[in-house]
Design a protein around this motif. Sequence first.
Motif, PDB file in Angstrom:
ATOM      1  N   ALA A  51       0.577  -1.113  -0.206  1.00  0.00           N
ATOM      2  CA  ALA A  51      -0.276  -0.276   0.119  1.00  0.00           C
ATOM      3  C   ALA A  51       0.855   1.381  -0.210  1.00  0.00           C
ATOM      4  N   ASP A  52       1.974   1.795   0.918  1.00  0.00           N
ATOM      5  CA  ASP A  52       3.017   2.405   1.107  1.00  0.00           C
ATOM      6  C   ASP A  52       3.876   2.602  -0.548  1.00  0.00           C
ATOM      7  N   GLN A  53       3.839   1.384  -1.132  1.00  0.00           N
ATOM      8  CA  GLN A  53       4.868   1.766  -2.706  1.00  0.00           C
ATOM      9  C   GLN A  53       3.583   2.164  -3.873  1.00  0.00           C
ATOM     10  N   THR A  54       2.044   1.691  -2.961  1.00  0.00           N
ATOM     11  CA  THR A  54       1.455   2.116  -4.014  1.00  0.00           C
ATOM     12  C   THR A  54       1.518   3.768  -4.029  1.00  0.00           C
ATOM     13  N   HIS A  55       0.840   4.158  -3.082  1.00  0.00           N
ATOM     14  CA  HIS A  55       0.381   5.855  -2.505  1.00  0.00           C
ATOM     15  C   HIS A  55       1.599   6.234  -2.858  1.00  0.00           C
ATOM     16  N   ASP A  56       2.896   5.842  -2.718  1.00  0.00           N
ATOM     17  CA  ASP A  56       3.909   6.545  -2.741  1.00  0.00           C
ATOM     18  C   ASP A  56       3.975   7.034  -4.285  1.00  0.00           C
TER      19      ASP A  56
END
Length: 591
Positions: A51-56
């Motif tokens: 999720a963090d990678q996608t949001h970043d």
Amino acid sequence: MRWRTAGLLFAVFVIVTLPYLITRGGSQQSLNAGELVTRSAEIQALVYRIADQTHDSESAVQHLLANDPYSHAEVTAQNAGKTVPALLDELHRLSADNPAQQHLVDQLNAKENGRLALLQQALQRYQQNDRAGADQALSDAGALFQIDDIAEKIVDNAEQQLQLRRESAKQRSVDNRLVLALTAAMQLLMLMIVVVVSERQIGRRLRAEIRERQAVQRSQMILQAVREPIALLDNSLRTLQVNAAFSELYGVSEDSRAEYLDEVGQGAWADEVLQQRLRDVLLRDRELWDFELIQRTIDGVERHVVINARCLQQQDSEKPALLLTVSDVTARALVEQQVKELNHQLESKVAQISDVNRELEAFSYSVSHDLRAPLRHITAFTQKLELHQGIGVDETTRHYLGVIRDAAQRMAQLIEDLLVFSRLGRGALRLQAVDMQSLVEETRTLAESEVPDRCIEWQIEPLPVVVGDENMLRTVWQNLIGNAVKYTGQCKVARIEISVWRNDAGDYEFTVADNGAGFDMRYVDKLFGVFQRLHKASEFPGNGIGLANVQRIVTRHGGKAWAEGEPGHGARFHFTLSGVEAPTPDGWLSS
């Protein structure tokens, strides 16, 4: 013993192996539980990273479209497309043991792929200066492919799994501690059993050793207490052990060891024949029985000994041993020698008695023939002299001739009685079944016929059948019953009782009792003597030999005779005979 050893080994094996297996199983379960807990945590971390990678990446694209780029913004926008697929694959692998969670991962994978594709499209349009298309692509990615809900579900599911796995791990830890406690208790119990069994075995072993030592001590005490000399020899006829009697007799120390037998007792055992016989016992495993030998022992006395020997197998050696026993029969040998001398003397006495018997036979013949002839001549010439004198003989002469005739007849009767007495002592017994009842009835009838005018009351008990000489026993009854009838002659009513009973020895005791003249017990010893009388011939006729004949006959039958009496109150005559019963029809005798 083998079963007990196997049981102890098995107990030791269980004590060592069981804790290892239980600990190993518990450790493996703990590792598995820890691995599952770690896996749940890793799933949560991977979901957050995806999720963090996608949001970043989306944030980097938004900064680019807003003309507010930062360093490495394009690289950050492109990182999600490079790293997220690998993270999704790892997440898919970690959730393989949970079908529900893997389904959510598959949904997340599909949305991430769609969202990453639109994100890549937005980045491309930005690079082509199509800001409106890039913004539309970025908006569509956020609107069409929502990942936060699915990620939240995956995280919640992982959290639930993590909680369950922690509880399971905690329960397994408790179970492992319980199992370890039970295992420790079992170990302790088994160790106690092993210790108790070992102590019992050790106690039994110690008691057995004590009993064995006591048995050995008792055997040693018995061996030393036995007055018969005993020695234990090795296969070379050397002493291994001797008892006190052997030591005293042959001058050997009780602690003597390895002393050759032929050197013991100053050569008392140097007999070559005996040495060879003893070696044969050892070599051929035989026994030596009653070997007689004359030995001069340490005290200088020649002794007659009997030697016995047998071969024994020693427990602590393969070589046999010899058990030697000695019996001192010197006294017996002396007795045997005395017996031989007595037998020789007896043979001489028998020869002398035979000579005396022959002389008695000659004397009996002389009495029977040489003495009777003169008596017959006296009687005959007395009668002739009386006839020769005729009726002119005076009373004095007639009286003298009568005295001569009566004396000759009495002398003839005495000679006849002496011959009968002699024959009773020398004649052979003709043993047979004798009905004493019949003999008594026969004798009573004969006695009553001689005194028909007398009143006699008889009381006769049932009498048995015995084994004896019928003619001799008839003589006994004739004398006893005849005496009873004779010595009750002065009684108005004579009472004669004949009875029998069995004494403690099993013999028959017969009794003839009367109420006649009786006798004085002071002279009872003379009663059974030859020609011994306790009453005057003028009172009661007789020659005094009847009771002597009774005693001789009873004695020859193995019994005894005696009498009891009181002057004026009658007499009781007793005699015994063997209680052996008469032969049965089958010829057997019973008692």
